[in-house]
Design a protein around this motif. Structure first.
Motif, PDB file in Angstrom:
ATOM      1  N   ARG A  89     -57.208  43.802 -59.326  1.00  0.00           N
ATOM      2  CA  ARG A  89     -55.983  42.733 -59.557  1.00  0.00           C
ATOM      3  C   ARG A  89     -55.891  41.622 -59.072  1.00  0.00           C
ATOM      4  O   ARG A  89     -55.024  41.236 -59.917  1.00  0.00           O
ATOM      5  CB  ARG A  89     -54.644  43.556 -58.548  1.00  0.00           C
ATOM      6  N   LYS A  90     -56.958  41.499 -58.242  1.00  0.00           N
ATOM      7  CA  LYS A  90     -56.661  40.542 -57.874  1.00  0.00           C
ATOM      8  C   LYS A  90     -57.802  39.275 -58.770  1.00  0.00           C
ATOM      9  O   LYS A  90     -58.118  37.921 -58.465  1.00  0.00           O
ATOM     10  CB  LYS A  90     -57.202  39.892 -56.396  1.00  0.00           C
ATOM     11  N   VAL A  91     -58.322  39.375 -59.823  1.00  0.00           N
ATOM     12  CA  VAL A  91     -59.652  38.861 -60.986  1.00  0.00           C
ATOM     13  C   VAL A  91     -59.086  38.004 -61.648  1.00  0.00           C
ATOM     14  O   VAL A  91     -57.786  38.259 -62.166  1.00  0.00           O
ATOM     15  CB  VAL A  91     -60.074  40.105 -61.580  1.00  0.00           C
ATOM     16  N   LEU A 141     -62.306  55.530 -65.864  1.00  0.00           N
ATOM     17  CA  LEU A 141     -61.858  54.010 -65.993  1.00  0.00           C
ATOM     18  C   LEU A 141     -60.006  54.001 -65.686  1.00  0.00           C
ATOM     19  O   LEU A 141     -59.443  52.779 -65.056  1.00  0.00           O
ATOM     20  CB  LEU A 141     -62.003  53.868 -66.693  1.00  0.00           C
ATOM     21  N   LYS A 142     -59.568  55.079 -66.254  1.00  0.00           N
ATOM     22  CA  LYS A 142     -57.786  54.778 -65.864  1.00  0.00           C
ATOM     23  C   LYS A 142     -57.693  54.823 -64.495  1.00  0.00           C
ATOM     24  O   LYS A 142     -55.592  53.830 -64.078  1.00  0.00           O
ATOM     25  CB  LYS A 142     -57.366  56.818 -66.760  1.00  0.00           C
ATOM     26  N   ALA A 143     -58.039  55.576 -63.663  1.00  0.00           N
ATOM     27  CA  ALA A 143     -57.653  55.610 -61.827  1.00  0.00           C
ATOM     28  C   ALA A 143     -57.962  53.623 -61.136  1.00  0.00           C
ATOM     29  O   ALA A 143     -57.560  53.302 -60.848  1.00  0.00           O
ATOM     30  CB  ALA A 143     -58.635  56.043 -61.618  1.00  0.00           C
ATOM     31  N   VAL A 144     -58.556  53.120 -62.386  1.00  0.00           N
ATOM     32  CA  VAL A 144     -58.695  51.023 -62.076  1.00  0.00           C
ATOM     33  C   VAL A 144     -57.240  50.803 -61.867  1.00  0.00           C
ATOM     34  O   VAL A 144     -56.405  51.271 -62.641  1.00  0.00           O
ATOM     35  CB  VAL A 144     -59.952  50.914 -62.570  1.00  0.00           C
ATOM     36  N   GLN A 145     -57.210  49.849 -60.914  1.00  0.00           N
ATOM     37  CA  GLN A 145     -56.351  49.537 -60.357  1.00  0.00           C
ATOM     38  C   GLN A 145     -56.131  48.150 -61.411  1.00  0.00           C
ATOM     39  O   GLN A 145     -57.056  47.335 -60.917  1.00  0.00           O
ATOM     40  CB  GLN A 145     -55.796  48.981 -58.342  1.00  0.00           C
ATOM     41  N   ARG A 191     -54.457  44.487 -63.706  1.00  0.00           N
ATOM     42  CA  ARG A 191     -53.062  44.140 -64.709  1.00  0.00           C
ATOM     43  C   ARG A 191     -52.952  45.523 -66.040  1.00  0.00           C
ATOM     44  O   ARG A 191     -54.214  45.534 -66.495  1.00  0.00           O
ATOM     45  CB  ARG A 191     -53.330  42.704 -64.666  1.00  0.00           C
ATOM     46  N   PRO A 192     -52.429  45.155 -66.853  1.00  0.00           N
ATOM     47  CA  PRO A 192     -52.056  45.981 -68.239  1.00  0.00           C
ATOM     48  C   PRO A 192     -53.364  45.164 -68.918  1.00  0.00           C
ATOM     49  O   PRO A 192     -54.026  45.952 -69.887  1.00  0.00           O
ATOM     50  CB  PRO A 192     -51.254  45.524 -68.344  1.00  0.00           C
ATOM     51  N   GLU A 193     -53.435  44.106 -68.926  1.00  0.00           N
ATOM     52  CA  GLU A 193     -54.216  44.041 -70.449  1.00  0.00           C
ATOM     53  C   GLU A 193     -56.004  43.635 -69.708  1.00  0.00           C
ATOM     54  O   GLU A 193     -56.449  43.923 -70.568  1.00  0.00           O
ATOM     55  CB  GLU A 193     -54.057  42.572 -70.241  1.00  0.00           C
ATOM     56  N   SER A 194     -56.179  43.775 -68.479  1.00  0.00           N
ATOM     57  CA  SER A 194     -57.382  44.059 -67.716  1.00  0.00           C
ATOM     58  C   SER A 194     -57.783  45.675 -67.584  1.00  0.00           C
ATOM     59  O   SER A 194     -59.222  45.970 -68.282  1.00  0.00           O
ATOM     60  CB  SER A 194     -57.520  43.372 -66.221  1.00  0.00           C
ATOM     61  N   ALA A 195     -56.894  46.154 -68.061  1.00  0.00           N
ATOM     62  CA  ALA A 195     -57.480  47.862 -68.018  1.00  0.00           C
ATOM     63  C   ALA A 195     -56.864  48.248 -69.550  1.00  0.00           C
ATOM     64  O   ALA A 195     -57.871  48.833 -69.725  1.00  0.00           O
ATOM     65  CB  ALA A 195     -55.759  48.868 -67.783  1.00  0.00           C
ATOM     66  N   ARG A 196     -56.597  47.828 -70.118  1.00  0.00           N
ATOM     67  CA  ARG A 196     -56.999  47.552 -71.951  1.00  0.00           C
ATOM     68  C   ARG A 196     -58.356  47.138 -72.113  1.00  0.00           C
ATOM     69  O   ARG A 196     -59.041  47.626 -72.526  1.00  0.00           O
ATOM     70  CB  ARG A 196     -55.921  46.724 -72.601  1.00  0.00           C
TER      71      ARG A 196
END
Length: 375
Positions: free
Chosen positions: A51-53, A74-78, A80-85
């Protein structure tokens, strides 16, 4: 301001947590991916917090996916939405297993190639009919202009092309026909002298040159000389988008480019055929004179009495058809050129090969026709 990619490992919770900071982009990764892979391997199962990237691109996401265990969700990674996608997209691409192409048998490959060949022949036939229809429309329009508005016809282009494609070919046509007539004379004198009928070598030379070799030699030479030239010229214009520019300006490429070449060959091939006839007869006459000691007067008188003008007109009647075929094939192949030099080379080669093949087929068709007409 750009920041280098960094991470830290927190061990206070149930399991170690890897927290990424900075810019995880292609220009700022450095050795962070290698260090991250070592840290994850040493600490065992981890949680990931990105999240701090500040910035994350595909290179950074790929580095993170490769550092984590293959069974990591990878869905367990905390994140932001755009980074998760982005991380999910890269992870799906990395874990795709390549599929080996199925091997097809030789018979299947043969049938595929055969089918493609048949389809290509069909496409070529349709394109040829379309080209022929467009050309006939332009020729009919030019015939109307000849009586109503002669200025619409590009006379300068026609005369320039007639000189370049026709008149400039007179030396090579004359020389080639001379040696063809000489070879026919030598063969006739050699074979017929075994039967005491060497005098009939004159008739052999006359019929062969007047009926077949004059137009065949002329057409084949122009197929290699003019058909290739037309294909190269129009193909170069097609590659440079000059033909597209003409269409944008409202100029019909058939009327501006194809019709002058068509008319030029139509006007010059009969002249070249006549030159080939005279040169071939002259070559045969020289051989008969030197080998059989039959003078030129005897040679010419026997041609007039026993060969006649019918064979001459039979040969000349083929000239307009050969001209139309050579010009049409050369121009059509030129207009089919794509945007690369390889396509230009293929089309120029195809123009020569197709023109020579068409010449042989048309001559065979004329031979059958004149045989049925008893000419």
């Amino acid at each position: 301001m750009e920041m280098s990619a960094e991470f830290s490992v927190r061990t206070g919770g149930e399991r170690p947590t890897v927290a990424l900071v900075g810019d995880w982009t292609a220009n700022n990764l450095g050795d962070a991916p290698a260090r991250l892979a070592e840290a994850v391997t040493a600490d065992g199962p981890v949680a990931v917090d990105i999240r701090k990237v500040r910035r994350l691109d595909t290179a950074g996401a790929y580095a993170l996916v490769r550092a984590l265990p293959q069974d990591f969700d990878l869905k367990a990674v905390q994140a932001r939405p755009e980074s998760a996608r982005l991380l999910e997209l890269v992870g799906a691409a990395v874990h795709v297993q390549p599929v080996a192409p199925a091997r097809s048998g030789r018979f299947r490959e043969f049938t595929i190639r055969l089918g493609k060949g048949v389809m290509n022949i069909g496409y070529e036939w349709v394109d040829t009919l379309a080209f022929l229809g467009h050309l006939l429309v332009v020729v009919a329009r030019a015939f109307v202009y000849l009586f109503t508005n002669p200025k619409r016809i590009r006379w300068a282009a026609i005369f320039a092309l007639a000189e370049r494609a026709g008149l400039d070919a007179i030396p090579i046509v004359a020389i080639t026909s001379f040696f063809i007539g000489a070879v026919v004379g030598l063969l006739g004198a050699n074979m017929l002298s075994q039967f005491g009928a060497q005098v009939f070598a004159v008739e052999l030379i006359g019929i062969a040159v007047l009926r077949e070799f004059n137009i065949i030699i002329t057409a084949v030479l122009l197929a290699g000389r003019s058909a290739s030239s037309f294909a190269a010229e129009l193909g170069s214009m097609k590659m440079n988008q000059e033909i597209d520019a003409m269409q944008v300006m409202g100029v019909d490429p058939f009327e501006a480019l194809v019709l002058p070449r068509f008319v030029a060959l139509l006007a010059t091939i009969p002249l070249l055929t006549f030159v080939a006839t005279l040169s071939g007869l002259f070559g045969g006459m020289v051989v008969v004179w030197l080998v059989l000691d039959l003078g030129p007067a005897f040679f010419l008188q026997r041609i007039v009495d026993n060969v006649g003008a019918v064979h001459f007109w039979v040969g000349m009647s083929k000239a307009p058809v050969m001209a139309a075929v050579i010009a049409g094939i050369g121009c059509r192949q030129g207009l089919e050129v794509g945007g690369d030099v390889e396509s230009l080379g293929r089309r120029v080669t195809a123009a020569v090969v197709h023109a020579i093949f068409a010449i042989i087929m048309i001559d065979a068709a004329f031979a059958l026709l004149f045989m049925k007409l008893n000419l």
